[in-house]
Design an enzyme around this catalytic site. Structure first.
Site, PDB file in Angstrom:
ATOM      1  N   GLY A 182       3.232  -3.238  -2.436  1.00  0.00           N
ATOM      2  CA  GLY A 182       4.206  -3.376  -3.511  1.00  0.00           C
ATOM      3  C   GLY A 182       3.776  -4.348  -4.583  1.00  0.00           C
ATOM      4  O   GLY A 182       3.460  -5.496  -4.301  1.00  0.00           O
ATOM      5  N   SER A 183       3.755  -3.908  -5.830  1.00  0.00           N
ATOM      6  CA  SER A 183       3.241  -4.766  -6.893  1.00  0.00           C
ATOM      7  C   SER A 183       3.559  -4.144  -8.252  1.00  0.00           C
ATOM      8  O   SER A 183       4.419  -3.284  -8.370  1.00  0.00           O
ATOM      9  CB  SER A 183       1.740  -4.973  -6.720  1.00  0.00           C
ATOM     10  N   ARG A 184       2.793  -4.559  -9.271  1.00  0.00           N
ATOM     11  CA  ARG A 184       3.076  -4.131 -10.639  1.00  0.00           C
ATOM     12  C   ARG A 184       1.789  -4.160 -11.457  1.00  0.00           C
ATOM     13  O   ARG A 184       0.892  -4.969 -11.202  1.00  0.00           O
ATOM     14  CB  ARG A 184       4.109  -5.097 -11.231  1.00  0.00           C
TER      15      ARG A 184
END
Length: 265
Positions: A182-184
């Site tokens: 999970g990240s951006r």
């Protein structure tokens, strides 16, 4: 469309985790039977998380591709903090079920890689762009346009992997990094780029076109050239007599002086 697939279908970053989960699941199955179910669930989840399938890549030279799978959370005019210029910012949030390998959004040459330490707040929040741990890749496209793409760590994702460096040449769709769990990713494009996505859209890595970027920068309006000053002949005035007038005045002065001499005699 072009199909680029220079890597395994399961990301190498996940091999130790998947291998360990598989071995542990088998061992617990042999010893404890159904008690091994949670271990098998974890192994299947790891397989799903570390998948890295091949994708069809658009060949339009003006297309800027999404570097990851995810959901668009930002499309706005903003300041590129790494170049200190106005830019079109597009941010993609990845949850734990998305493909987490990062791929180059365009044919480009890496000019600089900047790593910043930071926090691990929820990557879905705007402040994650400035407060979280992040790694920025500054690059110049094949047509000479400057772009920036930033890996941002998240609440769970606490390991940013970047495999490129200054001077490296990346082909569109070429793998350059990975963020776990999970990240951006933030994209900063020139202001004349035209966004092709909106907030809330789901995107597929290297298959979805985020924006169209003209191959050449817009021409700035140049100031009109001033016309050369006209050269005019000097105006004859009483304060600025011509040469002929000066000669006449000199002759008159001589005659007047001669007359005065005669009168004196």
């Amino acid at each position: 469309m072009n199909r680029l697939y220079p890597h395994p279908i399961i990301a190498r970053e996940g091999w130790p985790i998947i291998g360990g989960g598989l071995a542990l699941s088998l061992l617990v199955s042999i010893c404890c039977g159904w008690w091994s179910l949670p271990f098998w669930v974890f192994t299947v989840f790891a397989l799903q998380f570390f998948r890295d399938p091949a994708r069809e890549i658009p060949l339009n030279p003006e297309a800027v591709l999404s570097p990851v799978d995810g959901r668009i959370v930002v499309v706005e005019r903003a300041r590129d903090p790494y170049r200190d210029v106005d830019a079109l910012k597009i941010s993609i949030f990845m949850n734990v079920f998305n493909v987490h390998s990062q791929k180059s959004p365009a044919d480009c040459t890496v000019t600089k890689v900047v790593y910043n330490k930071g926090k691990f707040v929820n990557a879905d929040l705007d402040k994650a762009s400035t407060e979280n741990e992040r790694n920025a890749v500054l690059a110049t496209t094949a047509s000479g346009r400057e772009i920036t793409f930033v890996q941002v760590a998240g609440l769970v994702a606490r390991r940013i992997l970047c495999y490129t460096q200054a001077g490296a040449k990346l082909s569109r769709g070429e793998r350059y990094g990975f963020i776990r769990f999970g990240s951006r990713v933030d994209m900063y494009l020139p202001v004349d780029a035209q966004a092709q996505v909106a907030i809330g859209d789901k995107v597929t890595g290297v298959s979805t076109v985020l924006a169209r970027l003209p191959l050449t920068a817009p021409q700035t309006e140049s100031e009109p050239e001033s016309e050369p000053a006209l050269q005019t002949a000097p105006v004859e005035t009483a304060a600025n007599p011509s040469a002929e007038q000066r000669q006449i005045e000199a002759a008159a002065a001589k005659i007047q002086a001669a007359v005065q001499d005669v009168l004196k005699d």
